[in-house]
Design a protein around this motif. Sequence first.
Motif, PDB file in Angstrom:
ATOM      1  N   LEU A 139       0.771  -1.247  -0.063  1.00  0.00           N
ATOM      2  CA  LEU A 139       0.017  -0.147  -0.024  1.00  0.00           C
ATOM      3  C   LEU A 139       1.043   1.410  -0.038  1.00  0.00           C
ATOM      4  O   LEU A 139       1.857   1.382   0.715  1.00  0.00           O
ATOM      5  N   GLN A 140       0.502   2.227  -0.701  1.00  0.00           N
ATOM      6  CA  GLN A 140       1.180   3.607  -0.714  1.00  0.00           C
ATOM      7  C   GLN A 140       0.307   4.640  -0.122  1.00  0.00           C
ATOM      8  O   GLN A 140      -0.894   4.549  -0.584  1.00  0.00           O
ATOM      9  N   TRP A 141       0.821   5.364   0.538  1.00  0.00           N
ATOM     10  CA  TRP A 141       0.176   6.632   1.262  1.00  0.00           C
ATOM     11  C   TRP A 141      -0.675   7.466   0.145  1.00  0.00           C
ATOM     12  O   TRP A 141       0.026   7.804  -0.838  1.00  0.00           O
ATOM     13  N   SER A 142      -1.977   7.756   0.152  1.00  0.00           N
ATOM     14  CA  SER A 142      -2.517   8.580  -0.855  1.00  0.00           C
ATOM     15  C   SER A 142      -2.446  10.176  -0.398  1.00  0.00           C
ATOM     16  O   SER A 142      -2.380  10.102   0.896  1.00  0.00           O
ATOM     17  N   LYS A 143      -2.384  10.900  -1.025  1.00  0.00           N
ATOM     18  CA  LYS A 143      -2.441  12.500  -0.810  1.00  0.00           C
ATOM     19  C   LYS A 143      -3.774  12.801  -0.509  1.00  0.00           C
ATOM     20  O   LYS A 143      -4.055  13.966   0.084  1.00  0.00           O
ATOM     21  N   TRP A 144      -4.929  11.819  -0.860  1.00  0.00           N
ATOM     22  CA  TRP A 144      -6.203  12.669  -0.490  1.00  0.00           C
ATOM     23  C   TRP A 144      -6.733  12.037   0.720  1.00  0.00           C
ATOM     24  O   TRP A 144      -6.301  10.986   1.116  1.00  0.00           O
ATOM     25  N   ARG A 145      -7.491  12.590   1.408  1.00  0.00           N
ATOM     26  CA  ARG A 145      -8.002  12.237   2.374  1.00  0.00           C
ATOM     27  C   ARG A 145      -9.627  11.849   2.569  1.00  0.00           C
ATOM     28  O   ARG A 145     -10.380  12.672   1.835  1.00  0.00           O
ATOM     29  N   ARG A 146     -10.187  10.867   3.170  1.00  0.00           N
ATOM     30  CA  ARG A 146     -11.438  10.815   3.445  1.00  0.00           C
ATOM     31  C   ARG A 146     -12.207  12.125   4.004  1.00  0.00           C
ATOM     32  O   ARG A 146     -11.680  12.657   5.044  1.00  0.00           O
ATOM     33  N   PRO A 147     -13.167  12.452   3.442  1.00  0.00           N
ATOM     34  CA  PRO A 147     -13.757  13.724   3.660  1.00  0.00           C
ATOM     35  C   PRO A 147     -14.739  13.933   5.091  1.00  0.00           C
ATOM     36  O   PRO A 147     -15.017  12.835   5.500  1.00  0.00           O
ATOM     37  N   ASP A 148     -14.828  15.184   5.559  1.00  0.00           N
ATOM     38  CA  ASP A 148     -15.431  15.172   6.835  1.00  0.00           C
ATOM     39  C   ASP A 148     -16.978  15.146   6.251  1.00  0.00           C
ATOM     40  O   ASP A 148     -17.327  15.563   5.475  1.00  0.00           O
ATOM     41  N   PRO A 149     -17.594  14.302   7.242  1.00  0.00           N
ATOM     42  CA  PRO A 149     -19.170  14.313   6.919  1.00  0.00           C
ATOM     43  C   PRO A 149     -20.029  15.506   6.850  1.00  0.00           C
ATOM     44  O   PRO A 149     -20.882  15.309   6.246  1.00  0.00           O
ATOM     45  N   ALA A 150     -19.395  16.359   7.462  1.00  0.00           N
ATOM     46  CA  ALA A 150     -20.127  17.545   6.928  1.00  0.00           C
ATOM     47  C   ALA A 150     -20.083  18.185   5.880  1.00  0.00           C
ATOM     48  O   ALA A 150     -20.750  19.281   5.473  1.00  0.00           O
ATOM     49  N   THR A 151     -19.149  17.682   5.025  1.00  0.00           N
ATOM     50  CA  THR A 151     -18.872  18.165   3.479  1.00  0.00           C
ATOM     51  C   THR A 151     -19.796  17.415   2.512  1.00  0.00           C
ATOM     52  O   THR A 151     -19.764  17.880   1.224  1.00  0.00           O
ATOM     53  N   ILE A 152     -20.078  15.992   2.910  1.00  0.00           N
ATOM     54  CA  ILE A 152     -20.437  15.159   1.788  1.00  0.00           C
ATOM     55  C   ILE A 152     -21.259  13.840   2.787  1.00  0.00           C
ATOM     56  O   ILE A 152     -20.799  13.713   3.827  1.00  0.00           O
ATOM     57  N   PRO A 153     -22.136  13.223   2.145  1.00  0.00           N
ATOM     58  CA  PRO A 153     -22.484  12.021   2.613  1.00  0.00           C
ATOM     59  C   PRO A 153     -21.566  10.891   2.866  1.00  0.00           C
ATOM     60  O   PRO A 153     -21.578  10.177   1.781  1.00  0.00           O
ATOM     61  N   ALA A 154     -20.494  10.908   3.644  1.00  0.00           N
ATOM     62  CA  ALA A 154     -19.383  10.143   3.607  1.00  0.00           C
ATOM     63  C   ALA A 154     -19.572   8.600   3.852  1.00  0.00           C
ATOM     64  O   ALA A 154     -18.915   7.881   3.525  1.00  0.00           O
ATOM     65  N   LYS A 155     -20.732   8.416   4.321  1.00  0.00           N
ATOM     66  CA  LYS A 155     -20.925   6.969   4.686  1.00  0.00           C
ATOM     67  C   LYS A 155     -21.792   6.086   3.642  1.00  0.00           C
ATOM     68  O   LYS A 155     -22.166   5.205   4.066  1.00  0.00           O
ATOM     69  N   ALA A 156     -22.384   7.023   2.694  1.00  0.00           N
ATOM     70  CA  ALA A 156     -23.162   6.565   1.608  1.00  0.00           C
ATOM     71  C   ALA A 156     -22.076   5.809   0.547  1.00  0.00           C
ATOM     72  O   ALA A 156     -20.959   6.029   0.419  1.00  0.00           O
ATOM     73  N   LYS A 157     -22.605   4.576   0.040  1.00  0.00           N
ATOM     74  CA  LYS A 157     -21.657   3.915  -1.056  1.00  0.00           C
ATOM     75  C   LYS A 157     -21.987   4.547  -2.428  1.00  0.00           C
ATOM     76  O   LYS A 157     -22.958   4.147  -3.082  1.00  0.00           O
ATOM     77  N   ALA A 158     -21.591   5.684  -2.711  1.00  0.00           N
ATOM     78  CA  ALA A 158     -21.924   6.633  -3.580  1.00  0.00           C
ATOM     79  C   ALA A 158     -20.853   6.467  -4.499  1.00  0.00           C
ATOM     80  O   ALA A 158     -19.710   6.943  -4.016  1.00  0.00           O
ATOM     81  N   LEU A 181      -3.566   3.824   0.617  1.00  0.00           N
ATOM     82  CA  LEU A 181      -4.136   4.059   2.113  1.00  0.00           C
ATOM     83  C   LEU A 181      -4.263   5.411   2.528  1.00  0.00           C
ATOM     84  O   LEU A 181      -3.535   6.097   1.951  1.00  0.00           O
ATOM     85  N   MET A 182      -5.496   5.656   2.875  1.00  0.00           N
ATOM     86  CA  MET A 182      -5.955   7.203   2.971  1.00  0.00           C
ATOM     87  C   MET A 182      -6.244   7.370   4.517  1.00  0.00           C
ATOM     88  O   MET A 182      -6.517   6.657   5.407  1.00  0.00           O
ATOM     89  N   MET A 183      -5.640   8.625   4.900  1.00  0.00           N
ATOM     90  CA  MET A 183      -5.959   9.211   6.245  1.00  0.00           C
ATOM     91  C   MET A 183      -7.360   9.798   6.176  1.00  0.00           C
ATOM     92  O   MET A 183      -7.948  10.139   4.846  1.00  0.00           O
ATOM     93  N   ASP A 184      -8.081  10.289   7.238  1.00  0.00           N
ATOM     94  CA  ASP A 184      -9.382  11.097   7.340  1.00  0.00           C
ATOM     95  C   ASP A 184      -8.884  12.375   7.045  1.00  0.00           C
ATOM     96  O   ASP A 184      -7.769  12.776   7.035  1.00  0.00           O
ATOM     97  N   TRP A 185      -9.795  13.467   7.063  1.00  0.00           N
ATOM     98  CA  TRP A 185      -9.757  14.794   7.194  1.00  0.00           C
ATOM     99  C   TRP A 185      -8.928  15.143   8.378  1.00  0.00           C
ATOM    100  O   TRP A 185      -8.517  16.242   8.243  1.00  0.00           O
ATOM    101  N   ARG A 186      -9.057  14.457   9.301  1.00  0.00           N
ATOM    102  CA  ARG A 186      -8.225  14.929  10.594  1.00  0.00           C
ATOM    103  C   ARG A 186      -6.652  14.395  10.811  1.00  0.00           C
ATOM    104  O   ARG A 186      -6.136  14.718  11.560  1.00  0.00           O
ATOM    105  N   GLY A 187      -6.547  13.510   9.579  1.00  0.00           N
ATOM    106  CA  GLY A 187      -5.004  12.879   9.416  1.00  0.00           C
ATOM    107  C   GLY A 187      -5.090  11.696  10.529  1.00  0.00           C
ATOM    108  O   GLY A 187      -4.060  11.096  10.680  1.00  0.00           O
ATOM    109  N   ARG A 188      -6.214  11.283  10.606  1.00  0.00           N
ATOM    110  CA  ARG A 188      -6.121   9.738  11.486  1.00  0.00           C
ATOM    111  C   ARG A 188      -6.205   8.797  10.284  1.00  0.00           C
ATOM    112  O   ARG A 188      -6.691   9.023   9.056  1.00  0.00           O
ATOM    113  N   LEU A 189      -5.793   7.494  10.599  1.00  0.00           N
ATOM    114  CA  LEU A 189      -5.767   6.432   9.682  1.00  0.00           C
ATOM    115  C   LEU A 189      -7.397   6.169   9.394  1.00  0.00           C
ATOM    116  O   LEU A 189      -8.175   5.910  10.243  1.00  0.00           O
ATOM    117  N   ALA A 190      -7.451   5.753   8.223  1.00  0.00           N
ATOM    118  CA  ALA A 190      -8.799   5.809   7.697  1.00  0.00           C
ATOM    119  C   ALA A 190      -9.038   4.310   7.006  1.00  0.00           C
ATOM    120  O   ALA A 190      -9.309   3.344   7.593  1.00  0.00           O
TER     121      ALA A 190
END
Length: 300
Positions: A139-158, A181-190
């Motif tokens: 796995l390589q680290w991604s520069k993209w992060r899982r978004p804040d649920p306040a910005t998108i319906p983050a838990k939909a499989k959309a 491998l992605m971190m979330d918007w707070r820099g936590r492992l996602a």
Amino acid sequence: MLNFDDRDGYIWQDGALVPWRDAKLHVLSHGLHYASCVFEGERVYGGTIFHLQAHTERLFESGRQLGFEIPFTVDDINRANYEVCKANGIVDGYVRPVAWRGSEMMGVSAQQNTIHVAIAAWEWPSYFSPEARLKGIKLQWSKWRRPDPATIPAKAKAAGLYMICTLSKHQAEREGFDDALMMDWRGRLAEATGANIFLVIDGALHTPVADCFLDGITRQCVIGLARDRGIDVIERVIMPEELEKADEVFLTGTAAEVTPVGQIGDLHFQPGTMCKTMIEAFTALTREPEAAPARIGVEG
Ligand code: PMP
């Protein structure tokens, strides 16, 4: 490799089976332009769709999170899943239900648009023997992060949530890795681009709290399987630095099943006893019905 739009067989579309090549949508579909599209990914093992009910319920819930109601019942969609498998002779494979807003209105607003649903299935035998799998993926680290649920319906499989997954996976593949491998918007492992992650630390399983990404059906199964075996499972905030103290790492998902990780960026891991135990437990659950009382199936 056969293109996905040029195969024999049948696809269920809006209530009926249609020849595979005729399952089309118009280019002016809201789902295509504005990502008003949700989907599922399911596995068929020996003729039974693994946790079909949970997948279908998630499909409906994903639609609701995007503000639409799928115009069928959950039972209709469950039955249609099996109709598609039967029509295509799929015993071990993958099933892909998808729902999207149609073409009545072509702008951001789509209040009047019809909701369409299609279900396709194709053969997908398990590619890796447990031994081959135990080598682990990179796995390589991604520069993209899982978004804040306040910005998108983050838990939909959309569909829209996969834009950053494809970007991440392409970058990782260009750099010689298998996935990102992605971190979330707070820099936590996602999570990875299509799978959840588990760390083995001092004999216990640690996995990030799924508060801004999919709480995978496989993730939930694996947590149950581990606890049944007396293994501690801790869902908590995990920072990327903590990977340094992990003895083993693995991914879980419908496609990934239980996939050991051999490398994340510069860190190396040796898949060991825990990976082996969880692969065996998951294989028993999916392939050997008598060993799997918790298995959910709908008669097809
Ligand atoms: N995260 C993402 C982004 C996914 O696409 C998937 C696959 N659906 C998962 C996690 C794992 O979910 P599941 O175990 O339900 O397949």
